[in-house]
Design a protein around this motif. Structure first.
Motif, PDB file in Angstrom:
ATOM      1  N   ASP A   1       0.824  -1.203   0.000  1.00 37.47           N
ATOM      2  CA  ASP A   1       0.000   0.000   0.000  1.00 37.47           C
ATOM      3  C   ASP A   1       0.867   1.266   0.000  1.00 37.47           C
ATOM      4  N   ALA A   2       2.155   1.108  -0.241  1.00 38.28           N
ATOM      5  CA  ALA A   2       3.066   2.254  -0.233  1.00 38.28           C
ATOM      6  C   ALA A   2       2.729   3.228  -1.358  1.00 38.28           C
ATOM      7  N   GLY A   3       2.611   4.507  -1.017  1.00 36.61           N
ATOM      8  CA  GLY A   3       2.400   5.550  -2.012  1.00 36.61           C
ATOM      9  C   GLY A   3       1.028   5.579  -2.636  1.00 36.61           C
ATOM     10  N   THR A   4       0.026   4.989  -1.958  1.00 37.45           N
ATOM     11  CA  THR A   4      -1.291   4.855  -2.583  1.00 37.45           C
ATOM     12  C   THR A   4      -2.315   5.893  -2.115  1.00 37.45           C
ATOM     13  N   GLU A   5      -1.945   6.791  -1.225  1.00 43.68           N
ATOM     14  CA  GLU A   5      -2.926   7.726  -0.670  1.00 43.68           C
ATOM     15  C   GLU A   5      -3.615   8.544  -1.766  1.00 43.68           C
ATOM     16  N   ALA A   6      -2.840   9.099  -2.690  1.00 44.50           N
ATOM     17  CA  ALA A   6      -3.418   9.947  -3.733  1.00 44.50           C
ATOM     18  C   ALA A   6      -4.258   9.151  -4.718  1.00 44.50           C
ATOM     19  N   VAL A   7      -4.041   7.836  -4.767  1.00 46.73           N
ATOM     20  CA  VAL A   7      -4.806   6.984  -5.676  1.00 46.73           C
ATOM     21  C   VAL A   7      -6.158   6.627  -5.070  1.00 46.73           C
ATOM     22  N   LEU A   8      -6.170   6.378  -3.773  1.00 51.33           N
ATOM     23  CA  LEU A   8      -7.385   5.888  -3.113  1.00 51.33           C
ATOM     24  C   LEU A   8      -8.258   7.005  -2.543  1.00 51.33           C
ATOM     25  N   THR A   9      -7.746   8.234  -2.505  1.00 54.20           N
ATOM     26  CA  THR A   9      -8.477   9.348  -1.895  1.00 54.20           C
ATOM     27  C   THR A   9      -8.737  10.440  -2.920  1.00 54.20           C
ATOM     28  N   ARG A  10      -9.981  10.866  -3.028  1.00 51.54           N
ATOM     29  CA  ARG A  10     -10.303  11.987  -3.906  1.00 51.54           C
ATOM     30  C   ARG A  10     -10.271  13.279  -3.101  1.00 51.54           C
ATOM     31  N   ASP A  11      -9.494  14.261  -3.582  1.00 54.43           N
ATOM     32  CA  ASP A  11      -9.386  15.534  -2.887  1.00 54.43           C
ATOM     33  C   ASP A  11      -9.422  16.639  -3.945  1.00 54.43           C
ATOM     34  N   LEU A  12     -10.608  17.213  -4.146  1.00 58.89           N
ATOM     35  CA  LEU A  12     -10.775  18.216  -5.193  1.00 58.89           C
ATOM     36  C   LEU A  12      -9.986  19.485  -4.909  1.00 58.89           C
ATOM     37  N   ASP A  13      -9.830  19.847  -3.638  1.00 61.58           N
ATOM     38  CA  ASP A  13      -9.054  21.042  -3.313  1.00 61.58           C
ATOM     39  C   ASP A  13      -7.602  20.865  -3.767  1.00 61.58           C
TER      40      ASP A  13
END
Length: 527
Positions: free
Chosen positions: A340-352
């Protein structure tokens, strides 16, 4: 729920009826509907799974992978390895023939491997480590390495794209980017060129001179016994029409049945859907690093923060949660190199964050072209979700309705969008390709020599070389994790979850081989 529209009336007209209505009886003919049109039959010139699947009917390989994921001799009788681990001597089986009646020789195999080695990622690595390959006689291939490398036989026995098929040396002289026009193989079925109509049908006949191995069929290995005189690959763009045709007995198999059509089979005796667990794919949004706006790394990162997996998976599979899995692991979840390394931006939508990155990257409103594929249901659903997501994040989106065969051709273009190039497209690689860092196209970092999208990273190239040479499994796992972090940071692609499709199969067929790739030898009709 079954409609009465005829398959033949819906996909052909006039003179085309004579092509699709075979004189062969239903018992002798197997009719298949794959995900897309058969517009080429050269699996070295493309990684398109539709072409790969069709190609297995007519081509054979030196080695093949069995159900235990071990590589076995196929066209090869066997091989020996010198004591120093450098020289592989491969001997061909007796009685191998091409479909034009000419014998298969070691020179044909060498030429075919050389062509494959210019196109395939693992093939390029093999040839970079190779000192020479030659055919000292018609039955013997001698492959010499510069240094010992344990991946030689697994490389030329790989099961998926690009598959190292053997073709006549004259055809193998074609540049690997130039598809062979009238292909000739040596497998259990042969193409009938005069009945091949791209956009409608591709026809194969049993090759009477094919000599199957004596071992039982085991995935891509073993005896490939053809039980049908004729196989027809019928192109049916509309999936509902294809399902109707399957239930009506007009075709025998569908590569993928959408979840919202599984109910069509309720109370039906003629056909059934089955979960193809081994055919699991990871759906990916491939990013072109050459064309604006995604030649800008900040705008690629904005894309990453603009999307999340769940809406795509639900759009394609609804409440059938057993058919999908949220996963951002580059090498697939539940595999030796899963992370799961480096996956935060892939699994989380952040429009800001997406909007801030667009501003930092100087996004000027350059339209993002979406080539919206409609003849593969999951792709159709994914594109329908993607467009509003991107627009909400601040991207300008231009959408073109098209089919998979067109996208599979257009994606090879490095031209600007206005001249036939592209920005994004969806595709799906299976776990047998992606779980191995040596065959996963997204971790190559090979720039202009890489797979579509042409992501460029010297650091990834170096990590992959280290992985290929490393023997310690713990170190290999660390290298794989580093590759994953770099790949997500580079945004070679955006992973959008794993799926396990349902195939549709006629009830009177047996002998289908469980495999990540659909094979049609060993299949027979029960009545």
């Amino acid at each position: 729920m079954v409609r009465t529209k005829s398959l033949l009336a819906s996909i052909v007209a006039g003179a085309m009826l004579s092509v699709c209505v075979s004189a062969a009886s239903a018992a002798e003919t197997l009719r298949l509907r794959m995900n897309g049109d058969i517009n080429t039959l050269d699996p070295i010139a493309t990684t398109n799974f539709t072409i790969r699947n069709a190609a297995y009917l007519m081509y054979d390989t030196l080695f093949s992978m069995d159900a235990n994921y071990e590589v076995q001799p196929q066209m090869a009788e066997g091989y020996t390895l010198s004591d120093d681990g450098l020289t592989y001597t491969i001997t061909l089986r007796d009685g191998l023939k091409f479909h034009d009646g000419t014998p298969v020789t070691a020179a044909d195999a060498v030429a075919s491997l050389e062509r494959w080695g210019k196109a395939d990622g693992l093939g390029k690595t093999l040839f970079a480590k190779m000192a020479s390959i030659a055919a000292p006689d018609d039955k013997t291939i001698v492959l010499k390495m510069n240094e010992p490398w344990g991946q030689v036989i697994p490389a030329i026995g790989k099961i998926s794209s690009n598959i190292p098929v053997i073709m006549p040396a004259g055809m193998a002289a074609n540049d690997p980017t130039d598809p062979v026009v009238t292909p000739i193989g040596s497998g259990p079925y042969k193409l009938v060129p005069e009945e091949w109509v791209p956009g409608s049908i591709a026809v194969f006949e049993k090759f009477e001179d094919y000599k199957p191995r004596s071992e039982p069929a085991s995935m891509a290995a073993g005896g490939k016994v053809a039980h049908f005189d004729r196989v027809e690959l019928v192109y049916i763009p509309d999936t509902a029409t294809a399902v109707d045709a399957l239930i009506a007995g007009e075709i025998d198999w569908i590569e993928e049945v959408p979840s919202d059509m599984i109910a069509f089979f309720d109370g039906v005796d003629s056909a059934k859907p089955i979960a193809a667990r081994q055919s699991g794919n990871s759906m990916q949004l491939v990013v072109n690093h050459l064309n604006p706006p995604f030649d800008n790394p900040k705008i690629r990162k904005a894309l990453q923060w603009s999307v999340e997996q769940t809406p795509f998976l639900q759009a394609a599979y609804g409440n059938a949660t057993e058919r999908y899995l949220e996963c951002a692991a580059v090498f697939f979840c539940d595999t030796p190199y899963a992370s799961d390394a480096g996956t935060e931006a892939v699994l989380t939508r952040d429009l800001d964050k997406a909007k801030a990155l667009l501003e930092e990257g100087g996004y000027d409103g350059t339209p993002v072209l979406l080539m919206h594929v409609t003849d593969i249901p999951a792709h159709d659903a994914y594109y329908s979700v993607l467009k509003p997501m991107l627009e909400e994040a601040g991207f300008v989106v231009e959408e073109q309705i098209t089919d998979w065969a067109t996208v599979a051709t257009r994606r090879a273009s490095k031209e600007p969008v206005a001249d036939g190039g592209w920005n994004l497209f969806f595709t799906g690689w299976g776990f047998v390709d992606q779980s191995n860092p040596m065959t996963n196209v997204y971790v190559a970092g090979a720039c202009g020599d890489g797979w579509f999208g042409w992501a460029c990273s010297e650091e990834l190239q170096e990590l992959r070389k280290k992985f290929a040479d490393e023997m310690d499994p713990d170190v290999k796992k660390q290298l794989a994790e580093q590759m994953q972090v770099l790949t997500h940071d580079l945004v070679s692609y955006v992973p959008l979850g794993q799926s396990f499709p349902s195939q549709g199969i006629a009830a009177n067929l047996e002998g289908f081989i469980e495999s990540p790739v659909p094979f049609f030898w060993n299949v027979r009709r029960t009545q």
